[in-house]
Scaffold this active site. Structure first.
Site, PDB file in Angstrom:
ATOM      1  CB  CYS A 199      -2.108   3.748   9.542  1.00 36.34           C
ATOM      2  SG  CYS A 199      -3.583   4.221  10.480  1.00 36.34           S
ATOM      3  NE  ARG A 249      -3.864   0.224   2.122  1.00 33.37           N
ATOM      4  CZ  ARG A 249      -4.682   0.657   3.082  1.00 33.37           C
ATOM      5  NH1 ARG A 249      -4.742   0.009   4.243  1.00 33.37           N
ATOM      6  NH2 ARG A 249      -5.421   1.734   2.916  1.00 33.37           N
TER       7      ARG A 249
END
Length: 299
Positions: free
Chosen positions: A234, A176
């Protein structure tokens, strides 16, 4: 302050004259509502906490997927869990402590000083022979009075500038971070200048945190030392709290970017980095990782 409590330590404290309050924060991206799992099995005396409805103020995509709740809403939730002023609190979840870390961070942010994460969560509790019970729980209302702002927080503009003077850690999985995939948010990639430090690397195979020495080595491998300002993001601000807990165990104090990538990706004009990072703070080359096999658990 102590971040963690082991199952054996919790057994002793629950048998004491002033046992801690237990909050079960069962949560996962694939199954955010953990109430059914809580009713099937939980530590006796625990109260269920819902990440999406009690530890976040979900609604506006421009604020990210898990923006912080308002102080008023969070105090109301804490009272509904039965918390009173002066209570010690232990938070746990099913295993990796991601949901538990969000509750730990928010309670600390709201001024609760004695709050700890059950190291290894329910899995370690059961593995060490701890008792469980089933069924719904209706706690008596508490009367706790909370504050706000006790943990450092940054916004998107501060996150953009952070790599100029400190370390901005991206706690998501490497794929990611690189922008290979993005299953949740409209844009793939990372905040330019961020350093990838996956949250999963905070834990040993049994789901417990590495200890101070092991986590200190982990963050030193990234070039971080005690004088460096550190901030963490995050996907939506939940697992970043886990990284902040790990950093505190290692002796670092870090700020949270609550909106995280989900806010950044929904803000027009924000730049996007892709691929592996090659530099850290102020353009310094990152050291080669030394590996993590020698790390020690906290307990």
């Amino acid at each position: 302050m102590t971040v963690l409590i082991s199952p054996s330590e919790l057994v002793d404290e629950l048998a004491s004259s002033a046992p801690p309050r237990l909050l079960d924060v069962r949560w996962a991206l694939a199954q955010p509502d953990g109430h059914a799992d809580f009713e099937a099995s939980h530590i006796p005396g625990a109260v269920y906490v819902d990440v999406d409805t009690e530890l976040a103020d979900i609604g506006d995509p421009a604020r990210g997927r898990h923006p912080l709740p308002t102080p008023e809403a969070f105090q109301a939730a804490a009272r509904a869990w039965g918390l009173d002023d002066g209570d010690a609190v232990v938070v746990y979840d099913a295993g990796p402590s991601y949901g538990a870390a969000r509750a730990w961070w928010l309670l600390r942010h709201a001024g609760v000083h004695d709050v700890r994460i059950l190291d290894g969560g329910l899995a370690e509790w059961v593995g060490e022979g701890g008792p469980v019970e089933a069924g719904a729980v209706e706690p008596r209302p508490g009367a706790i009075t909370l504050g706000w702002g006790h943990m450092p927080v940054i916004d998107g503009d501060a996150a953009a500038a952070w790599p100029e003077h400190g370390f901005l850690l991206d706690a998501r999985a490497p794929e990611r971070f690189r922008g290979d995939i993005e299953p949740m948010d409209p844009v793939a990639g990372h905040i330019p200048g961020a350093v990838n430090a996956p949250t999963s690397d905070n834990l040993a195979e049994d789901g417990r945190f590495y200890g101070r020495g092991g986590l200190g080595e982990r963050f030193a491998d990234l070039g971080i030392d005690a004088s460096d300002p550190v901030a963490v993001y995050c996907g939506s601000g939940v697992t970043a709290a886990h990284e902040i807990a790990a950093l505190e165990i290692a002796g670092f104090r870090a700020a949270l970017y609550p909106g995280s990538w989900s806010e950044w990706a929904n803000t027009p004009g924000r730049p996007v980095g892709t691929g592996e990072q090659s530099v850290g703070r102020m353009g310094h080359p990152l050291p080669h990782p030394k590996g993590h096999v020698a790390r020690q658990q906290a307990h």
